[in-house]
Scaffold this active site. Sequence first.
Site, PDB file in Angstrom:
ATOM      1  N   LYS A 112      -0.815 -31.013 -42.828  1.00  0.00           N
ATOM      2  CA  LYS A 112      -0.078 -30.103 -41.949  1.00  0.00           C
ATOM      3  C   LYS A 112      -0.784 -28.764 -41.767  1.00  0.00           C
ATOM      4  O   LYS A 112      -0.567 -28.076 -40.784  1.00  0.00           O
ATOM      5  CB  LYS A 112       1.337 -29.934 -42.461  1.00  0.00           C
ATOM      6  CG  LYS A 112       2.055 -31.285 -42.409  1.00  0.00           C
ATOM      7  CD  LYS A 112       3.515 -31.206 -42.582  1.00  0.00           C
ATOM      8  CE  LYS A 112       4.200 -32.514 -42.235  1.00  0.00           C
ATOM      9  NZ  LYS A 112       4.024 -33.567 -43.268  1.00  0.00           N
TER      10      LYS A 112
HETATM   11  C1  LIG Z   1       4.362 -34.853 -43.053  1.00  0.00           C
HETATM   12  C2  LIG Z   1       3.622 -35.858 -43.818  1.00  0.00           C
HETATM   13  C3  LIG Z   1       3.512 -37.181 -43.370  1.00  0.00           C
HETATM   14  C4  LIG Z   1       4.221 -37.677 -42.134  1.00  0.00           C
HETATM   15  O1  LIG Z   1       3.693 -37.135 -40.941  1.00  0.00           O
HETATM   16  P1  LIG Z   1       4.553 -37.203 -39.598  1.00  0.00           P
HETATM   17  O2  LIG Z   1       3.764 -36.407 -38.606  1.00  0.00           O
HETATM   18  O3  LIG Z   1       5.866 -36.553 -39.914  1.00  0.00           O
HETATM   19  O4  LIG Z   1       4.704 -38.621 -39.217  1.00  0.00           O
HETATM   20  C5  LIG Z   1       2.735 -38.056 -44.112  1.00  0.00           C
HETATM   21  N1  LIG Z   1       2.121 -37.664 -45.252  1.00  0.00           N
HETATM   22  C6  LIG Z   1       2.211 -36.404 -45.720  1.00  0.00           C
HETATM   23  C7  LIG Z   1       1.539 -36.051 -46.981  1.00  0.00           C
HETATM   24  C8  LIG Z   1       2.948 -35.458 -45.009  1.00  0.00           C
HETATM   25  O5  LIG Z   1       3.030 -34.207 -45.479  1.00  0.00           O
END
Ligand SMILES: *Cc1c(COP(=O)(O)O)cnc(C)c1O
Length: 466
Positions: A112
């Site tokens: 993220k």
């Molecule tokens: C947020 C997250 C996901 C999922 O991603 P999305 O965009 O919500 O589908 C998967 N793995 C980790 C470690 C995350 O932080």
Amino acid sequence: MRYVSTRGEAPVLNFEEVVLTGLARDGGLYVPETWPQMSKDDIRALAGMSYADAAAVILQPFLGDCISKEDFREMTRKAYGTFAHKAVVPLSQLGPNDFLMELYHGPTLAFKDVALQLLGLLYDHLLGKQGKKVTIVGATSGDTGSAAIEACRGRDAVDIFILHPAGRVSEVQRRQMTTVLDSNVHNIAVEGDFDDCQAMVKAMFNDHDFRDRLAVSAVNSINWARVMAQIVYYFTAAVSLGGPDRPVSFSVPSGNFGDVYAGYAASRMGLPIDQLLVATNRNDILSRFFNTGEYRKASVEPTISPSMDIQVSSNFERFLFDLEGREGAQVKQLMADLDTEGGFAVELSRLNDCIFGAGMCDEKTTLETIRQTLKDSAKLVDPHTAVGLHVADTARKDEKAPMVTLSTAHPAKFPAAVKEATGVHPDLPDHMADLFEREERMVTLPNELEAVKSHIVKNARILETN
Ligand SMILES: *Cc1c(COP(=O)(O)O)cnc(C)c1O
């Protein structure tokens, strides 16, 4: 570039307005009116570029004339300069035609950061220009919160309120949020699950009076800028592995469907992708949908990959919009069915020629995959990544297309599961080694919208200055 709502009833906006707004006023999500196109030559020209410069080239068409080329290039260089690896999102090799894209070298060790480091700078640039302030309200299942807080801490134009489900995020995840003591950062532990937190954020957005008074903005993956930033690494990974002249496949650990939707966007922009695999844990509404055509809510089960413990995936609506021929009224109807009847179905044959595939990985298999990956490839992976690796293995069709699994978190973010699977305790990188000694600050509130709203009203600086 103009942006339209998936429900067809909110005003058409430009990039700047979309970034500062987040959720559309009709309850829908903003998507580009048309997909900008990259020709094969445009894609080939990305080879050898730095990640930051590739991002500037790929994303420029989405900005319209809101930000100059020079300013934006400077922003991408600054955003990706915070990463601990020169390649920003390096590829590593696990097998003859299997790769891992390490998206966890940012400041909070999850993918993220890739989007949020850029979004923090976008806020500064767009708000500074207008002398405005915003109140960011977001829900997190773990990783969004810390990445958003890290991107917004200490910024004058921004107050940030992050809701997380009390006791349902890992200790590392919680501490990464609550040990940031800047006065513009507010952590709220809600006595509920992630879907409760997300529903409250949606309700606050749909309360137009509250939203306008506080200039509420979203950093959740419903914010277009986040999805947009994630498009870049599908291009750079494919180019490293022979694209666009050789189609590449991706397996994407998924919860809110933001990351994998960015891959879909890359394909709509012209990137040849063989398969785009939606990998879920036991909370498998998405993999059930792509395998049966039925999108039906179930209750959320806590797992060892908590960032994917989600049933209603916000960004799925963006894909549905295209699937329904960009008919907002039709999307609105389906989302209403989801609310009132708990689900809806589409003809499975309509999914036949989409690039998505999907699969589920249960808890036992997740642990087994972590163990096996260390044994076979000398690589320690986190539980989310393991879900992706398992689905890459089981749902893959063409062995010849390189398979890139997105490694969405550093193993040290989920030490308990990694230790259980392998006996190895994954260490935090040096800059975080004292995380468990740092002071924490947060409030715990009941699972009640009014309680959360009044806490925000009491603490948002925008109400003091206006
Ligand atoms: C947020 C997250 C996901 C999922 O991603 P999305 O965009 O919500 O589908 C998967 N793995 C980790 C470690 C995350 O932080």
